[in-house]
Motif scaffolding. Structure first.
Motif, mmCIF file in Angstrom:
data_model
loop_
_atom_site.group_PDB
_atom_site.id
_atom_site.type_symbol
_atom_site.label_atom_id
_atom_site.label_comp_id
_atom_site.label_asym_id
_atom_site.label_seq_id
_atom_site.Cartn_x
_atom_site.Cartn_y
_atom_site.Cartn_z
ATOM 1 N N UNK A 1 1.001 -1.295 -0.015
ATOM 2 C CA UNK A 1 0.063 0.000 0.091
ATOM 3 C C UNK A 1 0.891 1.209 0.093
ATOM 4 N N UNK A 2 0.725 1.823 -1.110
ATOM 5 C CA UNK A 2 1.766 3.332 -1.378
ATOM 6 C C UNK A 2 1.369 4.534 -0.260
ATOM 7 N N UNK A 3 2.051 5.214 0.308
ATOM 8 C CA UNK A 3 1.586 6.298 0.915
ATOM 9 C C UNK A 3 1.387 7.475 -0.142
ATOM 10 N N UNK A 4 0.863 8.442 0.680
ATOM 11 C CA UNK A 4 0.703 9.816 -0.230
ATOM 12 C C UNK A 4 2.029 10.180 -0.888
ATOM 13 N N UNK A 5 2.922 9.934 0.185
ATOM 14 C CA UNK A 5 4.449 10.587 -0.545
ATOM 15 C C UNK A 5 4.835 9.506 -1.550
ATOM 16 N N UNK A 6 4.669 8.492 -1.442
ATOM 17 C CA UNK A 6 4.993 7.567 -2.400
ATOM 18 C C UNK A 6 4.627 7.832 -3.779
ATOM 19 N N UNK A 7 3.148 7.838 -3.923
ATOM 20 C CA UNK A 7 2.358 8.091 -4.885
ATOM 21 C C UNK A 7 2.802 9.418 -5.689
ATOM 22 N N UNK A 8 3.203 10.398 -4.935
ATOM 23 C CA UNK A 8 3.412 11.605 -5.450
ATOM 24 C C UNK A 8 4.582 11.477 -6.106
ATOM 25 N N UNK A 9 5.754 10.785 -5.162
ATOM 26 C CA UNK A 9 6.966 10.943 -5.888
ATOM 27 C C UNK A 9 7.071 9.904 -7.080
ATOM 28 N N UNK A 10 6.295 9.026 -7.330
ATOM 29 C CA UNK A 10 6.442 8.145 -8.331
ATOM 30 C C UNK A 10 5.745 8.836 -9.630
ATOM 31 N N UNK A 11 4.868 9.893 -9.572
ATOM 32 C CA UNK A 11 4.301 10.711 -10.448
ATOM 33 C C UNK A 11 5.431 11.708 -10.930
ATOM 34 N N UNK A 12 6.115 12.056 -9.971
ATOM 35 C CA UNK A 12 7.075 13.163 -10.381
ATOM 36 C C UNK A 12 8.071 12.490 -11.092
ATOM 37 N N UNK A 13 8.681 11.348 -10.610
ATOM 38 C CA UNK A 13 9.734 10.644 -11.419
ATOM 39 C C UNK A 13 9.215 10.172 -12.863
ATOM 40 N N UNK B 1 -1.370 16.066 -5.066
ATOM 41 C CA UNK B 1 -1.275 17.002 -3.859
ATOM 42 C C UNK B 1 -2.129 17.954 -3.276
ATOM 43 N N UNK B 2 -3.036 18.318 -4.042
ATOM 44 C CA UNK B 2 -4.347 19.266 -3.811
ATOM 45 C C UNK B 2 -5.258 18.473 -3.179
ATOM 46 N N UNK B 3 -5.547 17.119 -3.716
ATOM 47 C CA UNK B 3 -6.295 16.418 -2.872
ATOM 48 C C UNK B 3 -5.876 15.900 -1.616
ATOM 49 N N UNK C 1 7.908 20.980 -4.511
ATOM 50 C CA UNK C 1 7.257 20.426 -5.670
ATOM 51 C C UNK C 1 6.845 21.329 -6.857
ATOM 52 N N UNK C 2 6.147 22.388 -6.570
ATOM 53 C CA UNK C 2 5.841 23.181 -7.455
ATOM 54 C C UNK C 2 7.020 24.095 -7.809
ATOM 55 N N UNK C 3 7.985 24.318 -7.184
ATOM 56 C CA UNK C 3 9.462 24.701 -7.836
ATOM 57 C C UNK C 3 9.896 23.710 -8.978
ATOM 58 N N UNK C 4 10.054 22.835 -8.673
ATOM 59 C CA UNK C 4 10.587 21.687 -9.255
ATOM 60 C C UNK C 4 9.719 21.554 -10.737
ATOM 61 N N UNK C 5 8.374 21.615 -10.523
ATOM 62 C CA UNK C 5 7.541 21.636 -11.663
ATOM 63 C C UNK C 5 7.876 22.950 -12.547
ATOM 64 N N UNK C 6 8.101 23.774 -12.138
ATOM 65 C CA UNK C 6 8.363 25.132 -12.837
ATOM 66 C C UNK C 6 9.655 24.925 -13.787
ATOM 67 N N UNK C 7 10.603 24.439 -12.914
ATOM 68 C CA UNK C 7 12.028 24.316 -13.583
ATOM 69 C C UNK C 7 11.994 23.338 -14.532
#
Length: 262
Positions: free
Chosen positions: A33-45, A56-58, A84-90
């Motif tokens: 069972x993935x944590x919120x942190x795991x799921x978000x990190x997976x999507x960003x990778x 993240x908003x959810x 996260x949002x700074x990394x997204x911008x970059x």
């Protein structure tokens, strides 16, 4: 699960109780069972930044409502939301061929992200704005910002940023829009002396009243200010009319002398 012979839960290598092992007649199945942190990190990778921002908003909404337990993993994630949002911008601006449409699209996502999380002061108007400005997106950022202010989703701006925003709108001859923006912002958004000067120069009477009334609790100054301005303008018009009459009389006198000479 009803056909399983046995279900065993246990800790994974991070120490969280989020691993399940199920045994059946033919095989053994494990699930994690993935944590919120795991799921978000997976999507960003995977470069799925829009999906990551939505997740993240959810997460933030459920966390604010108390629906998510305050575990160590959750606390770690809360400390990384700005990053996260700074990394997204970059990630978006790393291409040297980014178009204005792409800048506007990602700027809209970044702005909505910051507004929904309540991180406008030090994130939206500092780090995100600087990234867009450094890549030619200053005008796009101002264009995206205006509806957020007019719809009261953003009610406070840093004073220095507000001054730059006002000067930009004046340079684009958007005085009507500037006045509406001023009327929707709190007094903390203004350097009063600078904004009063701009309002006087551009004849933004309603905005001038708003500044004096809300920021200074002074209800008489804007009326006095505009009264003397009108008086000075009328005086200037009178002088101009007199100068025109004098010039006309001189021309008529010259014409008459010429007629007599003939």
């Amino acid at each position: 699960f009803k056909n399983c012979l046995e279900i065993v839960t246990g800790l994974d290598r991070t120490g969280h109780g989020n691993r399940v092992m199920m045994t059946t007649n033919t095989n053994v199945v494990t699930a994690h069972c993935m944590t919120w942190h795991d799921r978000i990190d997976k999507l960003t990778r995977e470069g799925e930044w829009i999906k990551a921002c939505c997740l993240i908003l959810e997460f933030s909404e459920q966390y604010e409502r108390g629906l998510i337990a305050n575990t160590q993993s959750v606390r770690n994630l809360c400390g990384k939301l700005d990053g996260y949002i700074v990394r997204f911008c970059e990630f978006v601006v790393q291409s040297s061929q980014i178009s204005d449409d792409e800048l506007e699209s990602f700027g809209g996502v970044a702005m909505d992200y910051c507004v929904c999380l309540g991180r406008t002061g030090d994130l939206l108007f500092d780090r995100v704005y600087n990234i867009l400005r450094n890549h030619g997106g200053r005008e796009i950022f101002f264009k995206l910002l205006e509806p957020y202010i007019l719809n009261d989703r953003i009610t406070t701006l840093p004073p220095e940023f507000m001054r730059n925003f006002a000067e930009f709108m004046v340079s684009r001859e958007k005085n009507v829009e500037l006045e509406q923006v001023i009327l929707h912002l709190s007094p903390q958004s203004f350097d009063i002396h600078q904004m009063v000067s701009i309002c006087r120069e551009q004849r933004l009477f309603l905005a001038l009243c708003h500044l004096y009334n809300c920021a200074c609790l002074d209800y008489g100054a804007p009326i006095t200010d505009m009264f003397y301005r009108l008086m000075n303008e009328n005086a200037a018009v009178s002088v101009s009319v007199k100068e025109n009459e004098s010039e006309l009389m001189q021309n008529w006198s010259s014409l008459r002398d010429h007629s007599l000479l003939v």
